[in-house]
Motif scaffolding. Structure first.
Motif, PDB file in Angstrom:
ATOM      1  N   ASN A   1      13.558  -5.650  -1.526  1.00  0.00           N
ATOM      2  CA  ASN A   1      14.822  -5.893  -0.818  1.00  0.00           C
ATOM      3  C   ASN A   1      14.834  -7.268  -0.167  1.00  0.00           C
ATOM      4  O   ASN A   1      15.858  -7.963  -0.189  1.00  0.00           O
ATOM      5  CB  ASN A   1      15.087  -4.800   0.211  1.00  0.00           C
ATOM      6  N   ASP A   2      13.704  -7.680   0.419  1.00  0.00           N
ATOM      7  CA  ASP A   2      13.624  -9.020   1.014  1.00  0.00           C
ATOM      8  C   ASP A   2      13.781 -10.100  -0.052  1.00  0.00           C
ATOM      9  O   ASP A   2      14.447 -11.115   0.170  1.00  0.00           O
ATOM     10  CB  ASP A   2      12.296  -9.210   1.752  1.00  0.00           C
ATOM     11  N   ALA A   3      13.183  -9.894  -1.217  1.00  0.00           N
ATOM     12  CA  ALA A   3      13.295 -10.868  -2.309  1.00  0.00           C
ATOM     13  C   ALA A   3      14.745 -10.966  -2.797  1.00  0.00           C
ATOM     14  O   ALA A   3      15.237 -12.056  -3.081  1.00  0.00           O
ATOM     15  CB  ALA A   3      12.371 -10.486  -3.459  1.00  0.00           C
ATOM     16  N   ILE A   4      15.420  -9.835  -2.856  1.00  0.00           N
ATOM     17  CA  ILE A   4      16.825  -9.838  -3.271  1.00  0.00           C
ATOM     18  C   ILE A   4      17.656 -10.619  -2.267  1.00  0.00           C
ATOM     19  O   ILE A   4      18.476 -11.464  -2.646  1.00  0.00           O
ATOM     20  CB  ILE A   4      17.353  -8.397  -3.431  1.00  0.00           C
ATOM     21  N   GLU A   5      17.456 -10.369  -0.995  1.00  0.00           N
ATOM     22  CA  GLU A   5      18.208 -11.086   0.039  1.00  0.00           C
ATOM     23  C   GLU A   5      17.889 -12.576   0.007  1.00  0.00           C
ATOM     24  O   GLU A   5      18.781 -13.406   0.162  1.00  0.00           O
ATOM     25  CB  GLU A   5      17.917 -10.504   1.420  1.00  0.00           C
ATOM     26  N   GLU A   6      16.634 -12.920  -0.204  1.00  0.00           N
ATOM     27  CA  GLU A   6      16.254 -14.333  -0.295  1.00  0.00           C
ATOM     28  C   GLU A   6      16.960 -14.995  -1.471  1.00  0.00           C
ATOM     29  O   GLU A   6      17.394 -16.147  -1.387  1.00  0.00           O
ATOM     30  CB  GLU A   6      14.744 -14.460  -0.451  1.00  0.00           C
TER      31      GLU A   6
ATOM     32  N   SER B   1       0.810  -1.218   0.000  1.00  0.00           N
ATOM     33  CA  SER B   1       0.000   0.000   0.000  1.00  0.00           C
ATOM     34  C   SER B   1       0.846   1.271   0.000  1.00  0.00           C
ATOM     35  O   SER B   1       0.297   2.367   0.056  1.00  0.00           O
ATOM     36  CB  SER B   1      -0.942  -0.004   1.210  1.00  0.00           C
ATOM     37  N   SER B   2       2.167   1.098  -0.062  1.00  0.00           N
ATOM     38  CA  SER B   2       3.033   2.280  -0.097  1.00  0.00           C
ATOM     39  C   SER B   2       4.338   1.944  -0.805  1.00  0.00           C
ATOM     40  O   SER B   2       4.681   0.771  -0.978  1.00  0.00           O
ATOM     41  CB  SER B   2       3.330   2.763   1.326  1.00  0.00           C
ATOM     42  N   ALA B   3       5.056   2.987  -1.164  1.00  0.00           N
ATOM     43  CA  ALA B   3       6.356   2.796  -1.805  1.00  0.00           C
ATOM     44  C   ALA B   3       7.323   2.110  -0.848  1.00  0.00           C
ATOM     45  O   ALA B   3       8.133   1.279  -1.262  1.00  0.00           O
ATOM     46  CB  ALA B   3       6.921   4.136  -2.263  1.00  0.00           C
ATOM     47  N   GLY B   4       7.213   2.401   0.437  1.00  0.00           N
ATOM     48  CA  GLY B   4       8.080   1.769   1.425  1.00  0.00           C
ATOM     49  C   GLY B   4       7.849   0.269   1.508  1.00  0.00           C
ATOM     50  O   GLY B   4       8.799  -0.509   1.641  1.00  0.00           O
ATOM     51  N   GLU B   5       6.590  -0.153   1.426  1.00  0.00           N
ATOM     52  CA  GLU B   5       6.280  -1.579   1.443  1.00  0.00           C
ATOM     53  C   GLU B   5       6.821  -2.271   0.193  1.00  0.00           C
ATOM     54  O   GLU B   5       7.284  -3.412   0.269  1.00  0.00           O
ATOM     55  CB  GLU B   5       4.774  -1.810   1.566  1.00  0.00           C
ATOM     56  N   ILE B   6       6.769  -1.590  -0.937  1.00  0.00           N
ATOM     57  CA  ILE B   6       7.331  -2.150  -2.171  1.00  0.00           C
ATOM     58  C   ILE B   6       8.838  -2.308  -2.021  1.00  0.00           C
ATOM     59  O   ILE B   6       9.405  -3.354  -2.354  1.00  0.00           O
ATOM     60  CB  ILE B   6       6.981  -1.272  -3.393  1.00  0.00           C
ATOM     61  N   ASP B   7       9.498  -1.272  -1.501  1.00  0.00           N
ATOM     62  CA  ASP B   7      10.946  -1.344  -1.287  1.00  0.00           C
ATOM     63  C   ASP B   7      11.310  -2.510  -0.370  1.00  0.00           C
ATOM     64  O   ASP B   7      12.250  -3.258  -0.643  1.00  0.00           O
ATOM     65  CB  ASP B   7      11.478  -0.042  -0.681  1.00  0.00           C
ATOM     66  N   THR B   8      10.565  -2.659   0.715  1.00  0.00           N
ATOM     67  CA  THR B   8      10.834  -3.740   1.662  1.00  0.00           C
ATOM     68  C   THR B   8      10.654  -5.094   0.991  1.00  0.00           C
ATOM     69  O   THR B   8      11.490  -5.993   1.135  1.00  0.00           O
ATOM     70  CB  THR B   8       9.913  -3.629   2.887  1.00  0.00           C
ATOM     71  N   PHE B   9       9.575  -5.251   0.232  1.00  0.00           N
ATOM     72  CA  PHE B   9       9.306  -6.512  -0.453  1.00  0.00           C
ATOM     73  C   PHE B   9      10.428  -6.852  -1.440  1.00  0.00           C
ATOM     74  O   PHE B   9      10.940  -7.972  -1.462  1.00  0.00           O
ATOM     75  CB  PHE B   9       7.961  -6.450  -1.182  1.00  0.00           C
TER      76      PHE B   9
END
Length: 70
Positions: free
Chosen positions: A55-60, A45-53
């Motif tokens: 970044n988490d996918a990259i780390e995974e 629901s926000s740009a911050g949530e997209i960034d977190t998602f």
């Protein structure tokens, strides 16, 4: 008349690997669309949530994977 050349074993192996990648991608796409159709997925629901998602996918993706192959 000239005989057509046969592909080398290396070319045959590369083509088989590429075909396996295409088949895997097709399967993953089917699975993803089926999950979407079931209402599963991420709804940021926000740009911050997209960034977190992302970044988490990259780390995974960087994490070592376990394989079931022998």
């Amino acid at each position: 008349m000239l005989e057509p050349l046969s592909p080398s074993p290396q070319v045959i192996e590369i083509e088989a690997e590429e075909q396996a990648k295409v088949e895997w991608l097709h399967s993953a796409t089917d699975e993803s669309f089926a999950a979407f159709d079931r209402g599963e997925g991420v709804s940021p629901s926000s740009a911050g949530e997209i960034d977190t998602f992302v970044n988490d996918a990259i780390e995974e993706g960087r994490a070592p994977r376990r394989t079931t192959r022998a």
